[in-house]
Design a protein around this motif. Sequence first.
Motif, PDB file in Angstrom:
ATOM      1  N   VAL A  29       0.858  -1.183   0.000  1.00 40.33           N
ATOM      2  CA  VAL A  29       0.000   0.000   0.000  1.00 40.33           C
ATOM      3  C   VAL A  29       0.891   1.228   0.000  1.00 40.33           C
ATOM      4  N   ASP A  30       0.309   2.399  -0.267  1.00 39.00           N
ATOM      5  CA  ASP A  30       1.135   3.601  -0.358  1.00 39.00           C
ATOM      6  C   ASP A  30       1.034   4.480   0.885  1.00 39.00           C
ATOM      7  N   TYR A  31       0.479   3.943   1.946  1.00 35.47           N
ATOM      8  CA  TYR A  31       0.444   4.719   3.187  1.00 35.47           C
ATOM      9  C   TYR A  31       1.182   3.942   4.266  1.00 35.47           C
ATOM     10  N   TYR A  32       2.375   4.361   4.538  1.00 38.51           N
ATOM     11  CA  TYR A  32       3.190   3.710   5.555  1.00 38.51           C
ATOM     12  C   TYR A  32       4.162   4.722   6.141  1.00 38.51           C
ATOM     13  N   ALA A  33       4.665   4.370   7.296  1.00 37.80           N
ATOM     14  CA  ALA A  33       5.624   5.213   8.003  1.00 37.80           C
ATOM     15  C   ALA A  33       6.967   4.510   8.074  1.00 37.80           C
ATOM     16  N   ILE A  34       8.018   5.267   7.876  1.00 37.65           N
ATOM     17  CA  ILE A  34       9.384   4.778   8.078  1.00 37.65           C
ATOM     18  C   ILE A  34      10.005   5.613   9.186  1.00 37.65           C
ATOM     19  N   GLY A  35      10.453   4.956  10.216  1.00 31.99           N
ATOM     20  CA  GLY A  35      11.047   5.656  11.348  1.00 31.99           C
ATOM     21  C   GLY A  35      12.502   5.280  11.559  1.00 31.99           C
ATOM     22  N   TYR A  94      21.873   2.544  14.892  1.00 28.15           N
ATOM     23  CA  TYR A  94      20.700   3.202  14.317  1.00 28.15           C
ATOM     24  C   TYR A  94      19.913   2.191  13.494  1.00 28.15           C
ATOM     25  N   TYR A  95      18.618   2.153  13.744  1.00 29.82           N
ATOM     26  CA  TYR A  95      17.719   1.227  13.065  1.00 29.82           C
ATOM     27  C   TYR A  95      16.654   2.000  12.303  1.00 29.82           C
ATOM     28  N   CYS A  96      16.233   1.471  11.166  1.00 29.61           N
ATOM     29  CA  CYS A  96      15.022   1.984  10.555  1.00 29.61           C
ATOM     30  C   CYS A  96      13.932   0.922  10.701  1.00 29.61           C
ATOM     31  N   ALA A  97      12.715   1.412  10.770  1.00 27.14           N
ATOM     32  CA  ALA A  97      11.574   0.538  11.008  1.00 27.14           C
ATOM     33  C   ALA A  97      10.390   1.001  10.160  1.00 27.14           C
ATOM     34  N   GLY A  98       9.481   0.082   9.894  1.00 28.94           N
ATOM     35  CA  GLY A  98       8.341   0.420   9.049  1.00 28.94           C
ATOM     36  C   GLY A  98       7.033  -0.089   9.609  1.00 28.94           C
ATOM     37  N   ARG A  99       5.981   0.605   9.248  1.00 22.63           N
ATOM     38  CA  ARG A  99       4.633   0.190   9.646  1.00 22.63           C
ATOM     39  C   ARG A  99       3.636   0.761   8.651  1.00 22.63           C
ATOM     40  N   VAL A 100       2.627  -0.022   8.314  1.00 20.90           N
ATOM     41  CA  VAL A 100       1.520   0.478   7.496  1.00 20.90           C
ATOM     42  C   VAL A 100       0.701   1.401   8.381  1.00 20.90           C
ATOM     43  N   ALA A 101       0.662   2.682   8.051  1.00 17.62           N
ATOM     44  CA  ALA A 101      -0.034   3.651   8.897  1.00 17.62           C
ATOM     45  C   ALA A 101      -0.176   4.977   8.172  1.00 17.62           C
ATOM     46  N   TRP A 102      -1.159   5.760   8.626  1.00 21.16           N
ATOM     47  CA  TRP A 102      -1.356   7.122   8.121  1.00 21.16           C
ATOM     48  C   TRP A 102      -0.688   8.142   9.033  1.00 21.16           C
ATOM     49  N   TYR A 103      -0.027   7.671  10.094  1.00 22.59           N
ATOM     50  CA  TYR A 103       0.581   8.562  11.060  1.00 22.59           C
ATOM     51  C   TYR A 103       1.955   8.018  11.432  1.00 22.59           C
ATOM     52  N   CYS A 104       2.736   8.810  12.135  1.00 25.25           N
ATOM     53  CA  CYS A 104       4.032   8.340  12.617  1.00 25.25           C
ATOM     54  C   CYS A 104       3.878   7.738  14.003  1.00 25.25           C
ATOM     55  N   PRO A 105       4.038   6.433  14.154  1.00 25.28           N
ATOM     56  CA  PRO A 105       3.970   5.835  15.483  1.00 25.28           C
ATOM     57  C   PRO A 105       5.064   6.391  16.387  1.00 25.28           C
ATOM     58  N   VAL A 106       4.744   6.512  17.664  1.00 26.94           N
ATOM     59  CA  VAL A 106       5.687   7.120  18.598  1.00 26.94           C
ATOM     60  C   VAL A 106       6.688   6.112  19.141  1.00 26.94           C
ATOM     61  N   GLY A 107       6.192   4.954  19.546  1.00 26.43           N
ATOM     62  CA  GLY A 107       7.056   3.985  20.214  1.00 26.43           C
ATOM     63  C   GLY A 107       7.561   2.902  19.290  1.00 26.43           C
ATOM     64  N   ASP A 108       8.685   2.293  19.688  1.00 20.56           N
ATOM     65  CA  ASP A 108       9.251   1.255  18.842  1.00 20.56           C
ATOM     66  C   ASP A 108       8.336   0.033  18.770  1.00 20.56           C
ATOM     67  N   ARG A 109       7.537  -0.179  19.788  1.00 19.27           N
ATOM     68  CA  ARG A 109       6.638  -1.334  19.778  1.00 19.27           C
ATOM     69  C   ARG A 109       5.511  -1.175  18.758  1.00 19.27           C
ATOM     70  N   ASP A 110       5.347   0.023  18.241  1.00 14.58           N
ATOM     71  CA  ASP A 110       4.290   0.266  17.260  1.00 14.58           C
ATOM     72  C   ASP A 110       4.728  -0.034  15.834  1.00 14.58           C
TER      73      ASP A 110
END
Length: 124
Positions: A29-35, A94-110
Amino acid sequence: QVQLVESGGDLVQPGGSLRLSCAFSGFTVDYYAIGWFRQAPGKEREGVSCILNSDGSTYYDDSGKGRFAISRDNATNTVYLRMKDLKAEDTAVYYCAGRVAWYCPVGDRDYDFWGQGTQVTVSS
């Protein structure tokens, strides 16, 4: 399967600059967050920055505001973290992480997907 691969970590002197890369693949999908997160020895993992693919919105933790800049290259599916005026306390994996979301998750568990990390060492 979403995959993320970090690169660019190095040994740099205090006051120096570095650019980390996060190459990712697998989002359907085209809605995801990379942190970006980091973990120093003996400390908990902490969030650094995040960017949304949907609209390019960005988020920065107080530790990186004014010194770190997150950006994306949609053509290559790469997210960058430019860091300047580096300090000894920026030393961490330093790590990068991803999640399908319309927002930026705050915690690493998200976050659901993680890279293997890249070492940044700031030392003279």
